[in-house]
Design an enzyme around this catalytic site. Structure first.
Site, PDB file in Angstrom:
ATOM      1  N   ASN A 176       0.671  -1.168   0.515  1.00 47.13           N
ATOM      2  CA  ASN A 176       0.002   0.241   0.088  1.00 47.13           C
ATOM      3  C   ASN A 176       1.144   1.250  -0.389  1.00 47.13           C
ATOM      4  O   ASN A 176       1.170   1.642   0.706  1.00 47.13           O
ATOM      5  CB  ASN A 176      -1.152   0.107   1.186  1.00 47.13           C
ATOM      6  CG  ASN A 176      -1.459   1.419   1.269  1.00 47.13           C
ATOM      7  OD1 ASN A 176      -1.966   1.692   0.055  1.00 47.13           O
ATOM      8  ND2 ASN A 176      -2.291   1.696   2.314  1.00 47.13           N
ATOM      9  N   TRP A 177       1.471   1.783  -1.067  1.00 45.71           N
ATOM     10  CA  TRP A 177       2.197   2.992  -1.130  1.00 45.71           C
ATOM     11  C   TRP A 177       1.097   4.022  -1.004  1.00 45.71           C
ATOM     12  O   TRP A 177       2.140   5.049  -0.136  1.00 45.71           O
ATOM     13  CB  TRP A 177       2.150   2.856  -2.895  1.00 45.71           C
ATOM     14  CG  TRP A 177       3.325   2.052  -3.552  1.00 45.71           C
ATOM     15  CD1 TRP A 177       3.773   0.943  -3.220  1.00 45.71           C
ATOM     16  CD2 TRP A 177       3.873   2.324  -5.215  1.00 45.71           C
ATOM     17  NE1 TRP A 177       4.542   0.622  -3.863  1.00 45.71           N
ATOM     18  CE2 TRP A 177       4.634   1.192  -5.430  1.00 45.71           C
ATOM     19  CE3 TRP A 177       3.702   2.535  -5.747  1.00 45.71           C
ATOM     20  CZ2 TRP A 177       4.857   1.334  -6.178  1.00 45.71           C
ATOM     21  CZ3 TRP A 177       4.220   3.094  -6.742  1.00 45.71           C
ATOM     22  CH2 TRP A 177       4.681   1.681  -7.189  1.00 45.71           C
ATOM     23  N   LYS A 178       0.166   4.058  -0.572  1.00 47.94           N
ATOM     24  CA  LYS A 178      -1.296   5.550  -0.219  1.00 47.94           C
ATOM     25  C   LYS A 178      -0.399   6.646  -1.278  1.00 47.94           C
ATOM     26  O   LYS A 178       0.441   6.382  -1.884  1.00 47.94           O
ATOM     27  CB  LYS A 178      -0.059   5.365   1.565  1.00 47.94           C
ATOM     28  CG  LYS A 178      -0.237   4.637   2.500  1.00 47.94           C
ATOM     29  CD  LYS A 178      -0.323   5.356   3.972  1.00 47.94           C
ATOM     30  CE  LYS A 178       0.373   3.393   5.340  1.00 47.94           C
ATOM     31  NZ  LYS A 178      -0.447   4.074   6.083  1.00 47.94           N
TER      32      LYS A 178
ATOM     33  N   HIS B 138      -9.411   1.005   4.273  1.00 48.91           N
ATOM     34  CA  HIS B 138      -8.850   1.561   5.084  1.00 48.91           C
ATOM     35  C   HIS B 138      -8.776   2.322   6.143  1.00 48.91           C
ATOM     36  O   HIS B 138      -9.648   3.398   6.014  1.00 48.91           O
ATOM     37  CB  HIS B 138      -7.163   2.199   4.432  1.00 48.91           C
ATOM     38  CG  HIS B 138      -5.951   1.884   4.733  1.00 48.91           C
ATOM     39  ND1 HIS B 138      -5.499   2.671   5.586  1.00 48.91           N
ATOM     40  CD2 HIS B 138      -5.157   1.129   4.660  1.00 48.91           C
ATOM     41  CE1 HIS B 138      -4.374   2.612   6.133  1.00 48.91           C
ATOM     42  NE2 HIS B 138      -4.153   1.555   5.406  1.00 48.91           N
TER      43      HIS B 138
ATOM     44  N   GLU C 239      -7.080   5.121   7.014  1.00 47.83           N
ATOM     45  CA  GLU C 239      -7.064   5.899   7.034  1.00 47.83           C
ATOM     46  C   GLU C 239      -8.386   6.914   6.470  1.00 47.83           C
ATOM     47  O   GLU C 239      -8.855   8.051   6.537  1.00 47.83           O
ATOM     48  CB  GLU C 239      -5.899   5.980   5.935  1.00 47.83           C
ATOM     49  CG  GLU C 239      -4.733   6.054   7.171  1.00 47.83           C
ATOM     50  CD  GLU C 239      -3.157   5.069   6.386  1.00 47.83           C
ATOM     51  OE1 GLU C 239      -3.562   5.642   4.842  1.00 47.83           O
ATOM     52  OE2 GLU C 239      -2.613   5.108   7.190  1.00 47.83           O
TER      53      GLU C 239
ATOM     54  N   GLU D 276      -6.157  -5.094   9.851  1.00 45.65           N
ATOM     55  CA  GLU D 276      -4.491  -4.053   9.945  1.00 45.65           C
ATOM     56  C   GLU D 276      -5.039  -3.360  12.234  1.00 45.65           C
ATOM     57  O   GLU D 276      -6.036  -2.161  12.131  1.00 45.65           O
ATOM     58  CB  GLU D 276      -4.886  -2.914   8.850  1.00 45.65           C
ATOM     59  CG  GLU D 276      -4.454  -3.591   7.946  1.00 45.65           C
ATOM     60  CD  GLU D 276      -3.875  -2.597   6.477  1.00 45.65           C
ATOM     61  OE1 GLU D 276      -2.473  -2.920   6.310  1.00 45.65           O
ATOM     62  OE2 GLU D 276      -4.223  -0.971   6.644  1.00 45.65           O
TER      63      GLU D 276
ATOM     64  N   GLY E 182       2.012   2.242  10.941  1.00 44.97           N
ATOM     65  CA  GLY E 182       2.822   3.279  10.681  1.00 44.97           C
ATOM     66  C   GLY E 182       3.423   3.949  11.876  1.00 44.97           C
ATOM     67  O   GLY E 182       4.279   4.897  11.162  1.00 44.97           O
TER      68      GLY E 182
ATOM     69  N   SER F  62       2.871  -2.077  10.165  1.00 45.79           N
ATOM     70  CA  SER F  62       4.327  -2.183  10.610  1.00 45.79           C
ATOM     71  C   SER F  62       4.972  -3.697  10.478  1.00 45.79           C
ATOM     72  O   SER F  62       6.077  -4.177  10.889  1.00 45.79           O
ATOM     73  CB  SER F  62       4.756  -2.340  12.187  1.00 45.79           C
ATOM     74  OG  SER F  62       4.465  -0.564  12.548  1.00 45.79           O
TER      75      SER F  62
ATOM     76  N   GLY G 213       2.732  -0.490   4.193  1.00 43.02           N
ATOM     77  CA  GLY G 213       2.779   0.601   3.528  1.00 43.02           C
ATOM     78  C   GLY G 213       4.333   1.107   3.603  1.00 43.02           C
ATOM     79  O   GLY G 213       4.478   0.516   2.928  1.00 43.02           O
ATOM     80  N   GLY G 214       4.800   0.894   4.463  1.00 38.58           N
ATOM     81  CA  GLY G 214       5.946   1.779   4.761  1.00 38.58           C
ATOM     82  C   GLY G 214       7.142   1.140   4.149  1.00 38.58           C
ATOM     83  O   GLY G 214       7.522   1.339   3.437  1.00 38.58           O
TER      84      GLY G 214
HETATM   85  C1  PEP Z   1      -1.086   0.475   5.669  1.00 41.58           C
HETATM   86  O1  PEP Z   1      -0.603   1.129   5.329  1.00 41.58           O
HETATM   87  O2  PEP Z   1      -2.340  -0.549   5.300  1.00 41.58           O
HETATM   88  C2  PEP Z   1      -0.083  -0.202   6.278  1.00 41.58           C
HETATM   89  C3  PEP Z   1      -0.247  -1.418   7.585  1.00 41.58           C
HETATM   90  O3  PEP Z   1       1.626   0.782   7.012  1.00 41.58           O
HETATM   91  P1  PEP Z   1       2.593   0.284   7.990  1.00 41.58           P
HETATM   92  O4  PEP Z   1       3.438  -1.141   6.939  1.00 41.58           O
HETATM   93  O5  PEP Z   1       3.479   0.953   7.616  1.00 41.58           O
HETATM   94  O6  PEP Z   1       2.471   0.389   9.080  1.00 41.58           O
END
Ligand code: PEP
Length: 254
Positions: free
Chosen positions: A9-11, A97, A99, A169, A175, A215, A236-237
């Site tokens: 997930n590049w966001k 998601h 967010e 999640e 994040g 994470s 994500g990250g």
């Molecule tokens: C996400 O954005 O779905 C996510 C899990 O982010 P991260 O891996 O950065 O926690």
């Protein structure tokens, strides 16, 4: 065996040049996936077609949109419909998601309409659920996630839930660098599968891929993915770094 999926997930990150560099770097690692494994790239809308093109030689590599609108078409400036995504031959859409729930006020009812829009247009939702820290500390996370599933998915026929993809999640782990332990992930994933089983029966519950997100990194993916009800991750990250994400893909169960 149900699908094991490493989904990026590049966001809202990366310029087009950075996106091309990242995809090309991952593709150059030539990671071969087995029949039941997939690598999915959830990229911003403007990069969908180029991402699809860059990964096209790799078997079981797919592209995901990060959102879609509930309506098919019309006067909804700035929105993107599932029908449009389908016309690009995109396989997945990330729906719900945390967010989007938090910053764009998407509730369980709206998300049920988004899921419907995806399915009507032959797109596979990656349906996200998960609790806040407050709910986790109150110990009511199981009920909370169950309600998310019931209100957004339980109107669906069994045929629509078969092979569905859910991403658990916990918001407190997204994040933050604070990962749920592998045991905490397994516990919630088993609960989700149990909730699905009660409504749809064992065969369908066993067919659903449940990804963990929060994470996930190269150094913890293998342990988390090794749990019996964890079928990969939504990342994500760490998905913005080719070496990290490649290792995460390689951590999928075969
Ligand atoms: C996400 O954005 O779905 C996510 C899990 O982010 P991260 O891996 O950065 O926690």
């Amino acid at each position: 065996m149900r699908k094991q999926i490493a989904a990026a997930n590049w966001k809202m990150n990366l310029t087009v040049e950075q996106a091309i560099t990242l995809l090309d770097e991952i593709v150059s690692k030539n990671i071969k996936l087995s029949e039941n494994q997939e690598a999915v790239f959830g990229v911003p809308f403007p990069y969908l077609l180029l991402a699809k093109d860059r990964i096209s030689d790799n078997k079981n590599y797919f592209v995901a949109a990060q959102n879609c609108y509930t309506k098919e078409s019309g006067a909804f400036t700035g929105e993107v419909s599932a029908a449009m995504l389908s016309s690009l031959d995109i396989k997945y859409v990330i729906v719900g998601h945390s967010e989007r729930r938090e910053y764009f006020s998407e509730d369980n009812q709206t998300l049920s309409l988004k899921v419907d829009a995806c399915l009507k247009n032959n797109l596979k939702p990656i349906f996200c659920c998960g609790e806040s820290l407050e709910i986790r500390e109150a110990g009511t996370q199981n009920d909370y996630v169950e309600t998310q599933l019931k209100e957004s998915l339980f109107h669906l026929d069994p045929s629509a839930i078969k092979d569905f993809v859910i991403a658990y999640e916990p918001i407190w782990a997204i994040g933050t660098g604070k990962t749920a332990t592998a045991d905490q992930a397994q516990e919630m994933h088993a609960h989700i599968r149990n909730v699905l089983e009660k409504k749809y029966g064992n065969e369908i519950a066993q067919s659903v891929s449940i990804l963990y997100g929060g994470s996930v990194k190269a150094n913890n993916a293998k342990e988390i993915f090794s749990k019996p009800d964890v079928d990969g991750g939504l990342v994500g990250g760490a998905s913005l770094n080719a070496t990290e994400f490649a290792e995460i893909i390689k951590s999928l169960k075969s």
